[in-house]
Write a protein that holds these residues in place. Structure first.
Motif, short mmCIF file in Angstrom:
data_model
loop_
_atom_site.label_atom_id
_atom_site.label_comp_id
_atom_site.label_asym_id
_atom_site.label_seq_id
_atom_site.Cartn_x
_atom_site.Cartn_y
_atom_site.Cartn_z
N LEU A 30 -19.56 11.28 8.38
CA LEU A 30 -18.49 12.05 8.99
C LEU A 30 -19.09 13.13 9.88
N ILE A 31 -18.65 13.17 11.13
CA ILE A 31 -19.03 14.22 12.07
C ILE A 31 -17.82 15.13 12.19
N ASP A 32 -17.98 16.38 11.78
CA ASP A 32 -16.85 17.32 11.76
C ASP A 32 -17.12 18.50 12.68
N PRO A 33 -16.52 18.50 13.88
CA PRO A 33 -16.76 19.60 14.82
C PRO A 33 -16.13 20.92 14.37
N VAL B 20 -27.79 9.95 12.68
CA VAL B 20 -26.74 10.50 13.54
C VAL B 20 -27.15 11.88 14.05
N LYS B 21 -27.76 12.68 13.21
CA LYS B 21 -28.18 14.02 13.63
C LYS B 21 -29.22 13.97 14.74
N LYS B 22 -30.00 12.90 14.82
CA LYS B 22 -31.03 12.76 15.85
C LYS B 22 -30.45 12.40 17.22
N ILE B 23 -29.22 11.88 17.23
CA ILE B 23 -28.58 11.49 18.49
C ILE B 23 -28.05 12.73 19.18
N GLU B 24 -28.24 12.80 20.49
CA GLU B 24 -27.72 13.95 21.25
C GLU B 24 -26.23 14.10 21.01
N HIS B 25 -25.83 15.30 20.59
CA HIS B 25 -24.42 15.57 20.37
C HIS B 25 -24.16 17.07 20.56
N GLU B 26 -22.92 17.38 20.93
CA GLU B 26 -22.50 18.76 21.10
C GLU B 26 -21.08 18.91 20.57
N PHE B 27 -20.80 20.09 20.02
CA PHE B 27 -19.45 20.42 19.57
C PHE B 27 -18.81 21.35 20.59
#
Length: 114
Positions: free
Chosen positions: A6-9, A95-102
């Motif tokens: 789960l990715i929770d912004p 998942v944390k290693k993949i580029e992502h932004e909130f």
């Protein structure tokens, strides 16, 4: 029981969760209707709030999966050869290693201002 991510912004976290059936997906995404937001590179399903563009105030952008931010929480869940739910192939660490932004809603509006 299937292992999912789960990715929770809203809290800025990526966590491992357990999914038993569609009711759990709805609870984790905190929505009444959910839909597919595509697939990861490992062929895990991406689930999002189907009404997120109207109801969510926080977003997560993952350019490797989709060019625009996802509205609200994102759930990563595996799929077996028959289309049934399975453990996610991707781990929390993957998942944390993949580029992502909130982003919040104002920041997303600024991304699309002309």
């Amino acid at each position: 029981m299937n292992k999912a991510v789960l990715i929770d912004p809203y809290v800025g976290e990526i966590t491992e969760v357990v999914v038993n059936d569609w009711r759990d997906i709805s609870k984790l995404l905190k929505c009444d209707l959910f839909c597919s937001g595509g697939y990861t590179e490992t062929k895990d399903a991406i689930y999002v709030n189907d009404e997120g563009l109207y109801t969510e105030t926080m977003y997560v952008k993952i350019p490797a999966w989709y060019p625009d931010p996802y509205a609200g929480r994102v759930l990563i869940l595996g799929v077996d050869a028959h289309g049934d739910s399975a453990d996610a192939k991707m781990s929390v660490e993957d998942v944390k290693k993949i580029e992502h932004e909130f982003f919040n809603a104002a920041q997303v509006r600024a991304l699309y201002a002309f």
